[in-house]
Scaffold this motif. Structure first.
Motif, PDB file in Angstrom:
ATOM      1  N   MET A 162       0.889  -1.344   0.370  1.00 48.09           N
ATOM      2  CA  MET A 162      -0.355   0.286   0.137  1.00 48.09           C
ATOM      3  C   MET A 162       1.099   1.389  -0.454  1.00 48.09           C
ATOM      4  N   ALA A 163       0.745   1.952  -1.010  1.00 45.53           N
ATOM      5  CA  ALA A 163       0.992   3.644  -0.921  1.00 45.53           C
ATOM      6  C   ALA A 163       0.720   4.334   0.020  1.00 45.53           C
ATOM      7  N   LYS A 164       1.359   4.736   0.450  1.00 49.40           N
ATOM      8  CA  LYS A 164       1.066   6.553   1.536  1.00 49.40           C
ATOM      9  C   LYS A 164       0.293   7.258   1.022  1.00 49.40           C
ATOM     10  N   LYS A 165      -0.963   7.259   1.626  1.00 48.87           N
ATOM     11  CA  LYS A 165      -1.643   8.723   0.910  1.00 48.87           C
ATOM     12  C   LYS A 165      -1.169   9.715   1.043  1.00 48.87           C
ATOM     13  N   ARG A 166      -1.210  10.806   0.813  1.00 54.98           N
ATOM     14  CA  ARG A 166      -0.901  12.419   0.741  1.00 54.98           C
ATOM     15  C   ARG A 166      -2.295  12.991   1.276  1.00 54.98           C
ATOM     16  N   TRP A 167      -2.148  13.940   1.772  1.00 54.04           N
ATOM     17  CA  TRP A 167      -3.863  15.147   1.882  1.00 54.04           C
ATOM     18  C   TRP A 167      -4.981  14.824   0.605  1.00 54.04           C
ATOM     19  N   SER A 168      -4.013  15.439  -0.777  1.00 51.33           N
ATOM     20  CA  SER A 168      -4.984  14.966  -1.474  1.00 51.33           C
ATOM     21  C   SER A 168      -5.786  13.858  -2.204  1.00 51.33           C
ATOM     22  N   ASP A 169      -5.683  12.736  -1.713  1.00 47.77           N
ATOM     23  CA  ASP A 169      -5.789  11.530  -1.887  1.00 47.77           C
ATOM     24  C   ASP A 169      -7.357  11.329  -0.685  1.00 47.77           C
ATOM     25  N   LEU A 170      -7.030  12.553   0.267  1.00 47.74           N
ATOM     26  CA  LEU A 170      -7.831  12.187   1.351  1.00 47.74           C
ATOM     27  C   LEU A 170      -9.569  12.596   0.778  1.00 47.74           C
ATOM     28  N   SER A 171     -10.521  12.155   1.260  1.00 47.49           N
ATOM     29  CA  SER A 171     -11.549  12.687   0.535  1.00 47.49           C
ATOM     30  C   SER A 171     -12.033  14.268   1.944  1.00 47.49           C
ATOM     31  N   THR A 172     -13.036  14.638   0.812  1.00 48.58           N
ATOM     32  CA  THR A 172     -13.077  16.013   2.105  1.00 48.58           C
ATOM     33  C   THR A 172     -13.853  15.297   2.981  1.00 48.58           C
ATOM     34  N   THR A 173     -14.025  14.446   3.401  1.00 46.03           N
ATOM     35  CA  THR A 173     -14.794  13.804   4.943  1.00 46.03           C
ATOM     36  C   THR A 173     -13.993  14.042   5.543  1.00 46.03           C
ATOM     37  N   GLN A 174     -12.891  13.117   5.060  1.00 48.12           N
ATOM     38  CA  GLN A 174     -11.596  13.063   5.540  1.00 48.12           C
ATOM     39  C   GLN A 174     -10.561  13.726   6.225  1.00 48.12           C
ATOM     40  N   GLN A 175     -10.828  14.935   5.873  1.00 49.97           N
ATOM     41  CA  GLN A 175      -9.649  15.701   5.520  1.00 49.97           C
ATOM     42  C   GLN A 175     -10.335  16.914   7.072  1.00 49.97           C
ATOM     43  N   ARG A 176     -11.798  16.791   6.623  1.00 52.37           N
ATOM     44  CA  ARG A 176     -12.233  17.624   7.698  1.00 52.37           C
ATOM     45  C   ARG A 176     -12.540  17.278   9.176  1.00 52.37           C
ATOM     46  N   ALA A 177     -12.466  15.792   9.021  1.00 61.36           N
ATOM     47  CA  ALA A 177     -12.585  14.911  10.335  1.00 61.36           C
ATOM     48  C   ALA A 177     -10.554  14.724  10.827  1.00 61.36           C
ATOM     49  N   ILE A 178      -9.606  15.057   9.818  1.00 65.39           N
ATOM     50  CA  ILE A 178      -8.728  15.191  10.419  1.00 65.39           C
ATOM     51  C   ILE A 178      -8.542  16.590  11.004  1.00 65.39           C
ATOM     52  N   PHE A 179      -8.814  17.649  10.771  1.00 63.59           N
ATOM     53  CA  PHE A 179      -8.296  18.681  10.654  1.00 63.59           C
ATOM     54  C   PHE A 179     -10.076  18.657  12.729  1.00 63.59           C
ATOM     55  N   ALA A 180     -11.078  18.822  12.315  1.00 67.50           N
ATOM     56  CA  ALA A 180     -11.403  18.473  13.029  1.00 67.50           C
ATOM     57  C   ALA A 180     -10.702  18.212  14.655  1.00 67.50           C
ATOM     58  N   ALA A 181      -9.978  16.574  14.748  1.00 63.42           N
ATOM     59  CA  ALA A 181     -10.105  16.100  15.428  1.00 63.42           C
ATOM     60  C   ALA A 181      -8.118  16.600  16.276  1.00 63.42           C
ATOM     61  N   GLY A 182      -7.501  17.562  14.895  1.00 67.33           N
ATOM     62  CA  GLY A 182      -6.581  18.108  15.314  1.00 67.33           C
ATOM     63  C   GLY A 182      -6.836  19.364  16.397  1.00 67.33           C
ATOM     64  N   ALA A 183      -8.144  19.818  15.851  1.00 67.03           N
ATOM     65  CA  ALA A 183      -8.334  20.940  16.653  1.00 67.03           C
ATOM     66  C   ALA A 183      -8.811  20.928  17.729  1.00 67.03           C
ATOM     67  N   ALA A 184      -9.543  19.415  18.299  1.00 67.86           N
ATOM     68  CA  ALA A 184     -10.459  19.272  19.548  1.00 67.86           C
ATOM     69  C   ALA A 184      -9.016  19.064  20.445  1.00 67.86           C
ATOM     70  N   GLU A 185      -7.874  18.724  20.186  1.00 67.10           N
ATOM     71  CA  GLU A 185      -7.368  18.070  20.802  1.00 67.10           C
ATOM     72  C   GLU A 185      -6.138  19.565  21.239  1.00 67.10           C
ATOM     73  N   LEU A 186      -5.757  20.418  20.132  1.00 70.02           N
ATOM     74  CA  LEU A 186      -5.559  21.500  20.394  1.00 70.02           C
ATOM     75  C   LEU A 186      -6.701  22.602  21.907  1.00 70.02           C
ATOM     76  N   VAL A 187      -7.780  22.564  22.060  1.00 71.77           N
ATOM     77  CA  VAL A 187      -8.660  23.254  22.352  1.00 71.77           C
ATOM     78  C   VAL A 187      -7.929  22.243  23.649  1.00 71.77           C
ATOM     79  N   MET A 188      -8.298  21.007  23.977  1.00 73.38           N
ATOM     80  CA  MET A 188      -7.886  20.223  24.839  1.00 73.38           C
ATOM     81  C   MET A 188      -7.038  20.678  25.542  1.00 73.38           C
ATOM     82  N   THR A 189      -6.012  20.193  25.139  1.00 71.03           N
ATOM     83  CA  THR A 189      -4.350  20.898  25.719  1.00 71.03           C
ATOM     84  C   THR A 189      -4.478  21.973  26.004  1.00 71.03           C
TER      85      THR A 189
END
Length: 70
Positions: free
Chosen positions: A1-28
């Motif tokens: 399996m090749a490593k996925k790039r950001w552009s290979d992810l769907s819009t939903t996956q990109q938004r989920a990753i962004f939301a999870a990162g933002a939640a971690e930043l806010v919690m910290t």
């Protein structure tokens, strides 16, 4: 399996990753502010340990909210 790039992810996956990162930043941020303002007597264990635990994402901040505060 090749490593996925950001552009290979769907819009939903990109938004989920962004939301999870933002939640971690806010919690910290909330944990670090709470530790700075809360007296040592109101924290279970040394504050320094909790600050270091915040590096372990997302377990550290969640553990502080669950077990770190009195």
């Amino acid at each position: 399996m090749a490593k996925k790039r950001w552009s290979d992810l769907s819009t939903t996956q990109q938004r989920a990753i962004f939301a999870a990162g933002a939640a971690e930043l806010v919690m910290t941020t909330v944990v670090l502010r709470d530790l700075a303002r809360r007296p040592s007597a109101d924290v279970r264990g040394p504050k320094v340990v909790w600050v270091l635990a915040c590096v372990v994402q997302p377990v550290g901040p969640i553990a502080y909210f669950v077990a770190g505060r009195r």
